[in-house]
Design a protein around this motif. Structure first.
Motif, PDB file in Angstrom:
ATOM      1  N   UNK A   1      51.650  -1.216 -70.196  1.00 57.61           N
ATOM      2  CA  UNK A   1      52.596  -2.110 -70.828  1.00 57.61           C
ATOM      3  C   UNK A   1      52.241  -2.282 -72.286  1.00 57.61           C
ATOM      4  N   UNK A   2      53.136  -2.917 -72.995  1.00 60.23           N
ATOM      5  CA  UNK A   2      52.938  -3.107 -74.428  1.00 60.23           C
ATOM      6  C   UNK A   2      52.547  -4.541 -74.742  1.00 60.23           C
ATOM      7  N   UNK A   3      51.953  -5.227 -73.768  1.00 62.47           N
ATOM      8  CA  UNK A   3      51.552  -6.608 -73.942  1.00 62.47           C
ATOM      9  C   UNK A   3      50.561  -6.819 -75.080  1.00 62.47           C
ATOM     10  N   UNK A   4      49.918  -5.736 -75.531  1.00 66.71           N
ATOM     11  CA  UNK A   4      48.943  -5.874 -76.607  1.00 66.71           C
ATOM     12  C   UNK A   4      49.599  -6.329 -77.907  1.00 66.71           C
ATOM     13  N   UNK A   5      50.906  -6.271 -77.985  1.00 65.30           N
ATOM     14  CA  UNK A   5      51.582  -6.690 -79.209  1.00 65.30           C
ATOM     15  C   UNK A   5      51.814  -8.186 -79.270  1.00 65.30           C
ATOM     16  N   UNK A   6      51.474  -8.909 -78.202  1.00 66.91           N
ATOM     17  CA  UNK A   6      51.652 -10.356 -78.185  1.00 66.91           C
ATOM     18  C   UNK A   6      50.912 -10.974 -79.363  1.00 66.91           C
TER      19      UNK A   6
ATOM     20  N   UNK B   1      59.829  -5.434 -80.431  1.00 64.61           N
ATOM     21  CA  UNK B   1      60.112  -4.112 -79.865  1.00 64.61           C
ATOM     22  C   UNK B   1      59.170  -3.784 -78.705  1.00 64.61           C
ATOM     23  N   UNK B   2      57.924  -4.257 -78.767  1.00 64.63           N
ATOM     24  CA  UNK B   2      57.009  -4.066 -77.641  1.00 64.63           C
ATOM     25  C   UNK B   2      57.538  -4.739 -76.392  1.00 64.63           C
ATOM     26  N   UNK B   3      58.047  -5.956 -76.547  1.00 64.87           N
ATOM     27  CA  UNK B   3      58.628  -6.676 -75.419  1.00 64.87           C
ATOM     28  C   UNK B   3      59.867  -5.966 -74.888  1.00 64.87           C
ATOM     29  N   UNK B   4      60.700  -5.474 -75.790  1.00 69.46           N
ATOM     30  CA  UNK B   4      61.924  -4.766 -75.400  1.00 69.46           C
ATOM     31  C   UNK B   4      61.595  -3.482 -74.634  1.00 69.46           C
ATOM     32  N   UNK B   5      60.663  -2.685 -75.151  1.00 71.08           N
ATOM     33  CA  UNK B   5      60.276  -1.441 -74.484  1.00 71.08           C
ATOM     34  C   UNK B   5      59.613  -1.757 -73.143  1.00 71.08           C
TER      35      UNK B   5
ATOM     36  N   UNK C   1      62.406   5.008 -72.265  1.00 68.92           N
ATOM     37  CA  UNK C   1      61.563   3.909 -72.744  1.00 68.92           C
ATOM     38  C   UNK C   1      60.300   4.475 -73.384  1.00 68.92           C
ATOM     39  N   UNK C   2      59.731   5.537 -72.788  1.00 73.14           N
ATOM     40  CA  UNK C   2      58.537   6.149 -73.370  1.00 73.14           C
ATOM     41  C   UNK C   2      58.862   6.863 -74.676  1.00 73.14           C
ATOM     42  N   UNK C   3      60.071   7.374 -74.813  1.00 75.14           N
ATOM     43  CA  UNK C   3      60.473   7.951 -76.107  1.00 75.14           C
ATOM     44  C   UNK C   3      60.436   6.842 -77.162  1.00 75.14           C
TER      45      UNK C   3
ATOM     46  N   UNK D   1      57.010   4.593 -79.452  1.00 74.01           N
ATOM     47  CA  UNK D   1      56.410   4.602 -80.790  1.00 74.01           C
ATOM     48  C   UNK D   1      56.939   3.479 -81.681  1.00 74.01           C
ATOM     49  N   UNK D   2      58.064   2.870 -81.347  1.00 77.53           N
ATOM     50  CA  UNK D   2      58.672   1.870 -82.235  1.00 77.53           C
ATOM     51  C   UNK D   2      57.751   0.669 -82.448  1.00 77.53           C
ATOM     52  N   UNK D   3      57.242   0.014 -81.380  1.00 75.57           N
ATOM     53  CA  UNK D   3      56.324  -1.107 -81.655  1.00 75.57           C
ATOM     54  C   UNK D   3      55.054  -0.662 -82.378  1.00 75.57           C
TER      55      UNK D   3
END
Length: 181
Positions: free
Chosen positions: A1-6, A16-20, A39-41, A44-46
């Motif tokens: 997950x992209x939770x590291x962007x919190x 964008x991390x939350x959206x992906x 979603x994996x494509x 890179x956005x976040x």
């Protein structure tokens, strides 16, 4: 997950991390590999916005490489025809935005051990066949990085304790980049 962007310095990275994350979860929950692949494509956005927030720093450490991860996971989830069409422009875009790291520490785990270690609800790629495919894709990308002169340290994690892996990572950081950890 992209939770590291919190905790990221970038609001856009968090958004964008939350959206992906939500898009990936939707694909996983509905067992829809194409949605997860796209979603994996977008993976890179976040990272892009987090990188912009970190551009003033000399050293940036990440738990993933946005180029390698996006290429391997999108290719493992998307139909071959779609991934074949997207691969070259996606790789060019990712390399343009991020480039390759100076040092990549690759924690290798066999698909069999990864299946044994998986304790939470499995994602679509977490069966033996798909993990083998993802590992093969990673091996191909890591080989390309090594061929292009990127310093790659491979650490086999199958038979090592967490403490032993941490020590090997610490040693690689000290010897390869001079970072004292």
């Amino acid at each position: 997950t992209f939770g590291e962007y919190v905790g990221s310095e970038s609001r856009l990275a968090r958004f964008f991390g939350s959206l992906v994350d939500r898009l990936t979860q939707f694909g996983q929950e509905n067992e829809h590999k194409t949605i997860s692949g796209f979603a994996w494509v977008g993976h890179f956005i976040p990272y892009y916005f987090a990188e912009r927030a970190n551009r003033h720093k000399d050293i940036v450490a990440r738990d993933r490489d946005p180029v390698v991860d996006a290429l391997c996971y999108s290719e493992s989830y998307l139909l071959q025809g779609i991934s074949r069409i997207l691969r070259r422009p996606l790789k060019l875009t990712l390399k343009t935005f991020f480039g390759y790291p100076n040092l990549l520490i690759y924690l290798e785990t066999s698909p069999e051990v990864a299946v044994q270690r998986s304790v939470k609800k499995k994602q679509l790629h977490e069966d033996l066949d798909n993990l083998t495919r993802v590992r093969d894709l990673y091996d191909q990308e890591i080989f390309i990085l090594e061929r292009e002169g990127i310093d790659v340290v491979r650490i086999d994690t199958d038979t090592k304790s967490l403490e032993e892996v941490i020590e090997e990572v610490r040693h690689a950081l000290i010897t390869k980049s001079g970072i004292i950890v």
